[in-house]
Scaffold this motif. Sequence first.
Motif, PDB file in Angstrom:
ATOM      1  N   HIS A   8       7.835  -0.602  -0.863  1.00 22.83           N
ATOM      2  CA  HIS A   8       6.887  -1.713  -0.895  1.00 22.83           C
ATOM      3  C   HIS A   8       7.451  -2.866  -0.075  1.00 22.83           C
ATOM      4  CE1 HIS A   8       4.968  -5.371  -2.556  1.00 22.83           C
ATOM      5  NE2 HIS A   8       3.895  -4.611  -2.450  1.00 22.83           N
ATOM      6  N   ILE A   9       6.705  -3.330   0.928  1.00 26.32           N
ATOM      7  CA  ILE A   9       7.133  -4.480   1.723  1.00 26.32           C
ATOM      8  C   ILE A   9       6.930  -5.727   0.874  1.00 26.32           C
ATOM      9  CG2 ILE A   9       6.763  -5.850   3.823  1.00 26.32           C
ATOM     10  CD1 ILE A   9       7.917  -3.033   4.327  1.00 26.32           C
ATOM     11  N   GLU A  10       8.026  -6.399   0.544  1.00 21.20           N
ATOM     12  CA  GLU A  10       7.964  -7.619  -0.262  1.00 21.20           C
ATOM     13  C   GLU A  10       7.609  -8.825   0.607  1.00 21.20           C
ATOM     14  OE1 GLU A  10       8.327  -7.640  -3.578  1.00 21.20           O
ATOM     15  OE2 GLU A  10       8.786  -5.503  -3.689  1.00 21.20           O
ATOM     16  N   SER A  11       8.242  -8.912   1.775  1.00 24.69           N
ATOM     17  CA  SER A  11       7.969 -10.007   2.706  1.00 24.69           C
ATOM     18  C   SER A  11       8.556  -9.651   4.066  1.00 24.69           C
ATOM     19  CB  SER A  11       8.575 -11.326   2.209  1.00 24.69           C
ATOM     20  OG  SER A  11       9.983 -11.226   2.180  1.00 24.69           O
ATOM     21  N   TYR A  12       8.106 -10.389   5.095  1.00 19.32           N
ATOM     22  CA  TYR A  12       8.681 -10.226   6.429  1.00 19.32           C
ATOM     23  C   TYR A  12       8.554 -11.543   7.169  1.00 19.32           C
ATOM     24  CZ  TYR A  12       3.808  -9.430   7.784  1.00 19.32           C
ATOM     25  OH  TYR A  12       2.466  -9.555   7.976  1.00 19.32           O
ATOM     26  N   SER A  18      11.995  -7.679   4.001  1.00 17.45           N
ATOM     27  CA  SER A  18      12.458  -7.394   2.642  1.00 17.45           C
ATOM     28  C   SER A  18      11.540  -6.343   2.041  1.00 17.45           C
ATOM     29  CB  SER A  18      12.425  -8.655   1.777  1.00 17.45           C
ATOM     30  OG  SER A  18      13.356  -9.594   2.252  1.00 17.45           O
ATOM     31  N   PHE A  19      12.137  -5.334   1.410  1.00 19.00           N
ATOM     32  CA  PHE A  19      11.348  -4.263   0.818  1.00 19.00           C
ATOM     33  C   PHE A  19      12.004  -3.788  -0.467  1.00 19.00           C
ATOM     34  CE2 PHE A  19      14.304  -2.380   3.789  1.00 19.00           C
ATOM     35  CZ  PHE A  19      14.830  -1.288   3.108  1.00 19.00           C
ATOM     36  N   SER A  20      11.187  -3.187  -1.340  1.00 19.26           N
ATOM     37  CA  SER A  20      11.711  -2.622  -2.575  1.00 19.26           C
ATOM     38  C   SER A  20      11.538  -1.110  -2.550  1.00 19.26           C
ATOM     39  CB  SER A  20      11.003  -3.221  -3.791  1.00 19.26           C
ATOM     40  OG  SER A  20       9.625  -2.920  -3.752  1.00 19.26           O
ATOM     41  N   LYS A  56      16.839   1.297  -8.699  1.00 22.74           N
ATOM     42  CA  LYS A  56      15.842   0.371  -8.164  1.00 22.74           C
ATOM     43  C   LYS A  56      16.542  -0.545  -7.184  1.00 22.74           C
ATOM     44  CE  LYS A  56      12.738   0.265 -12.098  1.00 22.74           C
ATOM     45  NZ  LYS A  56      12.114  -0.557 -13.132  1.00 22.74           N
ATOM     46  N   ILE A  58      15.987  -3.807  -4.116  1.00 21.33           N
ATOM     47  CA  ILE A  58      15.291  -4.680  -3.172  1.00 21.33           C
ATOM     48  C   ILE A  58      16.287  -4.971  -2.054  1.00 21.33           C
ATOM     49  CG2 ILE A  58      14.254  -6.941  -2.759  1.00 21.33           C
ATOM     50  CD1 ILE A  58      13.159  -6.888  -5.561  1.00 21.33           C
ATOM     51  N   LYS A  60      17.035  -6.549   2.014  1.00 18.65           N
ATOM     52  CA  LYS A  60      16.597  -7.406   3.115  1.00 18.65           C
ATOM     53  C   LYS A  60      17.354  -6.955   4.360  1.00 18.65           C
ATOM     54  CE  LYS A  60      16.062 -12.131   4.731  1.00 18.65           C
ATOM     55  NZ  LYS A  60      16.148 -13.549   4.399  1.00 18.65           N
TER      56      LYS A  60
END
Length: 163
Positions: A8-12, A18-20, A56, A58, A60
Motif C-alpha cells: 500500500h502506497i502511504e505517501s510519495y 513510503s509504503f506498507s 508488518k 512501513i 520509506k
Amino acid sequence: VIPPPVIHIESYSEDSISFSLKMSTNIKVSGYVVNIYWTFDTHRQEKRTLVIEGEKSIQKVANLTAHTPYEISAWAKTELGDSPLSFVHVVTSGTRPASPSLKAKAINQTAVECSWTGPRNVVYGIFYATSFLELYRSPHNTTTTSHNVTVIVQRDEQYLFLV
C-alpha cells in the motif's frame, strides 16, 4: 496457498516513496524482499533491493527522482516458503530534472573524460558500453556528485556513453 503480500502506497513526494507491507493470512511471516525498478532514458533499467525483517512493515525509500515512474514488487518469506509476487506502480511528484548535456573526449587510447551540465548536489550515474544492447543489459558504470569523471576503457573499441 500462500497469498502475495499487500503493498500500500502511504505517501510519495518528489524524492521519496513510503509504503506498507502486510499479509492477509495467519501464516507466520519472517520478512519481505522488495525490489524497486525505474528506467532512465529508455536504455537503462535500475533496481534497488530491500530485505526487510518482520511481519508488518512501513518503509520509506529516499533519493529518488522527481516525476519518475517506479515499480515496487515484493514477496513474503514465510514459515511455509516464499509467497507469490505482488506489484504496485507510482510516479513521484514534481518536475523531472532536465537531462544533462554530456561531452565525452578521448584522453588517450584507454581513458575518456566525460563532462556534463546539470544541477549541483545530486548523484550522477555514468553508463558506458560498446553497443546499445550492452548499454541496456549490462553496462559499465560509475557514480559521482561532480560534473566530470575519467573512465578507463579497452583500447581499439568504440563506446556509447549515457549520464
